[in-house]
Design an enzyme around this catalytic site. Structure first.
Site, PDB file in Angstrom:
ATOM      1  N   ARG A 190       0.918  -1.154   0.000  1.00  0.00           N
ATOM      2  CA  ARG A 190       0.000   0.000   0.000  1.00  0.00           C
ATOM      3  C   ARG A 190       0.939   1.179   0.000  1.00  0.00           C
ATOM      4  O   ARG A 190       1.658   1.407   0.963  1.00  0.00           O
ATOM      5  CB  ARG A 190      -0.895  -0.015   1.245  1.00  0.00           C
ATOM      6  CG  ARG A 190      -1.623   1.303   1.527  1.00  0.00           C
ATOM      7  CD  ARG A 190      -2.568   1.673   0.382  1.00  0.00           C
ATOM      8  NE  ARG A 190      -3.420   2.813   0.736  1.00  0.00           N
ATOM      9  CZ  ARG A 190      -3.159   4.081   0.395  1.00  0.00           C
ATOM     10  NH1 ARG A 190      -2.052   4.390  -0.263  1.00  0.00           N
ATOM     11  NH2 ARG A 190      -4.000   5.037   0.727  1.00  0.00           N
ATOM     12  N   HIS A 248       2.185   7.174   1.520  1.00  0.00           N
ATOM     13  CA  HIS A 248       1.135   8.188   1.396  1.00  0.00           C
ATOM     14  C   HIS A 248       0.902   8.850   2.744  1.00  0.00           C
ATOM     15  O   HIS A 248       1.444   8.422   3.772  1.00  0.00           O
ATOM     16  CB  HIS A 248      -0.159   7.536   0.914  1.00  0.00           C
ATOM     17  CG  HIS A 248      -0.793   6.644   1.956  1.00  0.00           C
ATOM     18  ND1 HIS A 248      -0.294   5.405   2.267  1.00  0.00           N
ATOM     19  CD2 HIS A 248      -1.862   6.831   2.782  1.00  0.00           C
ATOM     20  CE1 HIS A 248      -1.037   4.855   3.223  1.00  0.00           C
ATOM     21  NE2 HIS A 248      -1.986   5.699   3.567  1.00  0.00           N
ATOM     22  N   HIS A 258      -2.493  11.342   4.870  1.00  0.00           N
ATOM     23  CA  HIS A 258      -3.865  11.857   4.763  1.00  0.00           C
ATOM     24  C   HIS A 258      -4.171  12.778   5.926  1.00  0.00           C
ATOM     25  O   HIS A 258      -3.388  12.865   6.881  1.00  0.00           O
ATOM     26  CB  HIS A 258      -4.892  10.729   4.672  1.00  0.00           C
ATOM     27  CG  HIS A 258      -4.507   9.463   5.384  1.00  0.00           C
ATOM     28  ND1 HIS A 258      -4.578   9.326   6.733  1.00  0.00           N
ATOM     29  CD2 HIS A 258      -4.012   8.286   4.903  1.00  0.00           C
ATOM     30  CE1 HIS A 258      -4.180   8.115   7.069  1.00  0.00           C
ATOM     31  NE2 HIS A 258      -3.819   7.453   6.003  1.00  0.00           N
ATOM     32  N   GLU A 273      -4.951   7.409  11.436  1.00  0.00           N
ATOM     33  CA  GLU A 273      -5.257   6.036  10.987  1.00  0.00           C
ATOM     34  C   GLU A 273      -4.983   5.046  12.111  1.00  0.00           C
ATOM     35  O   GLU A 273      -3.906   5.038  12.687  1.00  0.00           O
ATOM     36  CB  GLU A 273      -4.381   5.707   9.770  1.00  0.00           C
ATOM     37  CG  GLU A 273      -4.384   4.230   9.356  1.00  0.00           C
ATOM     38  CD  GLU A 273      -3.551   3.995   8.110  1.00  0.00           C
ATOM     39  OE1 GLU A 273      -3.624   4.824   7.182  1.00  0.00           O
ATOM     40  OE2 GLU A 273      -2.818   2.991   8.068  1.00  0.00           O
ATOM     41  N   HIS A 287       3.285   7.262   5.664  1.00  0.00           N
ATOM     42  CA  HIS A 287       3.484   5.865   6.062  1.00  0.00           C
ATOM     43  C   HIS A 287       3.270   4.918   4.890  1.00  0.00           C
ATOM     44  O   HIS A 287       2.827   5.339   3.816  1.00  0.00           O
ATOM     45  CB  HIS A 287       2.540   5.518   7.221  1.00  0.00           C
ATOM     46  CG  HIS A 287       1.102   5.814   6.920  1.00  0.00           C
ATOM     47  ND1 HIS A 287       0.559   7.072   7.083  1.00  0.00           N
ATOM     48  CD2 HIS A 287       0.098   5.043   6.454  1.00  0.00           C
ATOM     49  CE1 HIS A 287      -0.709   7.050   6.746  1.00  0.00           C
ATOM     50  NE2 HIS A 287      -1.029   5.839   6.347  1.00  0.00           N
ATOM     51  N   GLU A 323     -10.503   6.304   1.242  1.00  0.00           N
ATOM     52  CA  GLU A 323      -9.240   5.661   0.901  1.00  0.00           C
ATOM     53  C   GLU A 323      -8.784   6.079  -0.503  1.00  0.00           C
ATOM     54  O   GLU A 323      -7.609   5.965  -0.841  1.00  0.00           O
ATOM     55  CB  GLU A 323      -9.457   4.142   1.001  1.00  0.00           C
ATOM     56  CG  GLU A 323      -8.309   3.262   0.659  1.00  0.00           C
ATOM     57  CD  GLU A 323      -7.110   3.402   1.587  1.00  0.00           C
ATOM     58  OE1 GLU A 323      -7.214   4.029   2.659  1.00  0.00           O
ATOM     59  OE2 GLU A 323      -6.044   2.894   1.216  1.00  0.00           O
ATOM     60  N   HIS A 335     -25.799  -0.962  28.347  1.00  0.00           N
ATOM     61  CA  HIS A 335     -24.862   0.108  28.707  1.00  0.00           C
ATOM     62  C   HIS A 335     -24.964   1.233  27.694  1.00  0.00           C
ATOM     63  O   HIS A 335     -25.667   1.107  26.682  1.00  0.00           O
ATOM     64  CB  HIS A 335     -23.423  -0.434  28.730  1.00  0.00           C
ATOM     65  CG  HIS A 335     -22.913  -0.810  27.370  1.00  0.00           C
ATOM     66  ND1 HIS A 335     -23.275  -1.984  26.742  1.00  0.00           N
ATOM     67  CD2 HIS A 335     -22.113  -0.149  26.489  1.00  0.00           C
ATOM     68  CE1 HIS A 335     -22.705  -2.034  25.544  1.00  0.00           C
ATOM     69  NE2 HIS A 335     -21.997  -0.927  25.365  1.00  0.00           N
ATOM     70  N   HIS A 393     -22.292   4.900  26.282  1.00  0.00           N
ATOM     71  CA  HIS A 393     -20.962   5.509  26.358  1.00  0.00           C
ATOM     72  C   HIS A 393     -21.099   7.017  26.529  1.00  0.00           C
ATOM     73  O   HIS A 393     -21.798   7.655  25.742  1.00  0.00           O
ATOM     74  CB  HIS A 393     -20.143   5.176  25.104  1.00  0.00           C
ATOM     75  CG  HIS A 393     -20.030   3.699  24.892  1.00  0.00           C
ATOM     76  ND1 HIS A 393     -19.052   2.935  25.484  1.00  0.00           N
ATOM     77  CD2 HIS A 393     -20.825   2.834  24.219  1.00  0.00           C
ATOM     78  CE1 HIS A 393     -19.235   1.667  25.161  1.00  0.00           C
ATOM     79  NE2 HIS A 393     -20.305   1.573  24.391  1.00  0.00           N
ATOM     80  N   HIS A 450     -27.645   0.412  24.641  1.00  0.00           N
ATOM     81  CA  HIS A 450     -27.606  -0.776  23.786  1.00  0.00           C
ATOM     82  C   HIS A 450     -27.047  -1.977  24.534  1.00  0.00           C
ATOM     83  O   HIS A 450     -26.484  -1.837  25.620  1.00  0.00           O
ATOM     84  CB  HIS A 450     -26.784  -0.509  22.518  1.00  0.00           C
ATOM     85  CG  HIS A 450     -25.388   0.000  22.789  1.00  0.00           C
ATOM     86  ND1 HIS A 450     -25.137   1.291  23.179  1.00  0.00           N
ATOM     87  CD2 HIS A 450     -24.179  -0.611  22.731  1.00  0.00           C
ATOM     88  CE1 HIS A 450     -23.833   1.453  23.341  1.00  0.00           C
ATOM     89  NE2 HIS A 450     -23.228   0.311  23.083  1.00  0.00           N
TER      90      HIS A 450
HETATM   91 MN    MN Z   1      -2.986   5.460   5.436  1.00  0.00          MN
HETATM   92 MN    MN Z   2     -21.141  -0.161  23.521  1.00  0.00          MN
END
Ligand code: MN
Ligand code: MN
Length: 387
Positions: free
Chosen positions: A100, A103, A105, A109, A148, A170, A281, A283, A327
């Site tokens: 890959r 590159h 961005h 990532e 990377h 991508e 639960h 978040h 959820h």
């Molecule tokens: Mn990348």
């Molecule tokens: Mn969760």
């Protein structure tokens, strides 16, 4: 095979009908039976589902796949799953030796290795470099803008990438070959202090994912940087972490507390045994982006205002829970359900319904819910968070 496992298999293989007690009716067709079998709670939702919730599921299996000489890549972004604004995901395969290409961005990532091994490289803004090999259960994190590369080792590799912006694609990263192909050769000559003719063999357009040869041992790819290597490692052995063992499963949490460079993605790798579930639960920090690695499960998302919707998931699916919505995730198959929970956050956090109720004055709980004493006794034993 136990009777209950056989029963679940029979149920899975049967042609499901949109009939629940005294509501619904059979579906004579046209219909897509394999899809209905994968989504029984979509075809026949539980009676507790209510209201209009946005779609919270998308499968990599129905995402466009970009095939190249060295492998393939497909993405689930805000274009495929519009609610998923915080995180975009990419599923990529690199054949042995395939690259890959180098590159960068605008997004950070995060990646989890699903199969095989890869060599990853990066250089930071202070001229410090990083080269490492990663295998199944390892992850990496490259901060936004850091260049990377990823290269498949002997057996090739497949991995999940996650980016801290749902609008990421991508297909619009900054590629080294693309840049040089769109810079006048006279400028390149001046930049590197050589002749224009020295760039005659430059690729005419981007390479993206391309076939190359398997590199030698890691030591042969080390480059001595005058500034040294990056101060915070970009790789981490997530699966090698000692899991937190819970009733019905395990969890491994990786965030900036044990993987300091990962400032914008917090992750949990969750395993739920057959018949068990990830308890009710929510978040308190951000939306949840899920990737299902193995097994089958279902999730009901409670959206307040009397609204709730149930989805079924299996390996290769993406799930999503908007910020703060309640959820659970139930293992509905006969094998271990394994999935990743990702958050655009520097830390993992959740609030367990059981723990909240157990640590609140019992009389106050009873005034709301009129629970049987058996439930109250069970609550007193419940103090553990997570699964
Ligand atoms: Mn990348
Ligand atoms: Mn969760």
């Amino acid at each position: 095979m136990s009777a209950s496992v056989q029963h679940r298999r029979d149920k899975m293989n049967a042609v499901p009908q949109p009939v629940r007690e005294n509501v619904g009716g059979t579906d004579p067709g046209p219909r897509n039976i394999p899809l209905d079998q994968q989504n029984p709670d979509m075809l026949t939702p539980p009676g507790t589902d209510s209201g209009t919730l946005p779609n919270l599921k998308f499968s990599f299996g129905i995402a466009h796949n970009r095939l190249d000489t060295g492998g393939w890549a497909r993405e689930v972004t805000v274009r495929e799953l519009p609610i998923a604004t915080t995180i975009a995901g990419v599923n990529m395969r690199l054949n042995p030796g395939s690259i890959r290409e180098l590159h960068w961005h605008k997004e950070a990532e995060w990646s989890y290795m699903l199969d095989g091994r890869a060599r990853i490289t990066a250089v930071d803004q202070d001229g410090r470099n990083f080269v490492d090999d990663v295998g199944v259960g390892d992850l990496w994190y490259f901060p936004a803008g850091i260049p990377h590369s990823i290269q498949g080792l002997g057996e090739g590799c497949e991995f999940l990438l996650a980016f801290d912006n749902g609008s990421f694609s991508e297909n619009s990263t900054f590629l080294i070959s693309d840049w040089l192909a769109h810079t006048p050769k006279q400028v390149l000559a001046k930049n590197f202090g050589v002749a224009e003719s020295d760039f005659a063999t430059l690729p005419a357009r981007e390479l993206y994912i391309f076939q190359s040869s398997v590199p030698g041992p890691l030591s042969s790819d080390k480059v001595a940087a005058p500034a040294g290597s990056v101060p915070q490692t970009f790789s981490h052995h997530m699966l090698a972490q000692e899991p937190v063992r819970c009733k019905g499963g395990t969890v491994r949490i990786t965030d900036s507390r044990n993987f300091p460079v990962s400032k914008t993605i917090a992750a949990a790798l969750v395993e739920i045994e057959p018949g068990a579930m990830r308890e009710l639960h929510w978040h308190p920090n951000n939306d949840e982006w899920q990737y299902y690695i193995a097994g089958r499960g279902r999730m009901t998302v409670f959206a307040s205002s009397g609204q709730a919707r149930t989805f079924d998931y299996q390996a290769g699916d993406v799930g999503y829970v908007p910020f703060a919505m309640g959820h659970y995730i139930e293992n509905t198959g006969d094998t271990t359900l394994r999935f990743l929970e990702l958050f655009k956050s520097d830390h993992y956090a959740d609030i367990s319904l059981n723990q909240w109720m157990a640590l609140t004055p019992p009389k106050l709980i009873q005034a709301h819910l009129h629970l049987d004493q058996k439930v109250m006794r069970a609550l007193r034993k419940e103090k553990s968070p997570v699964v």
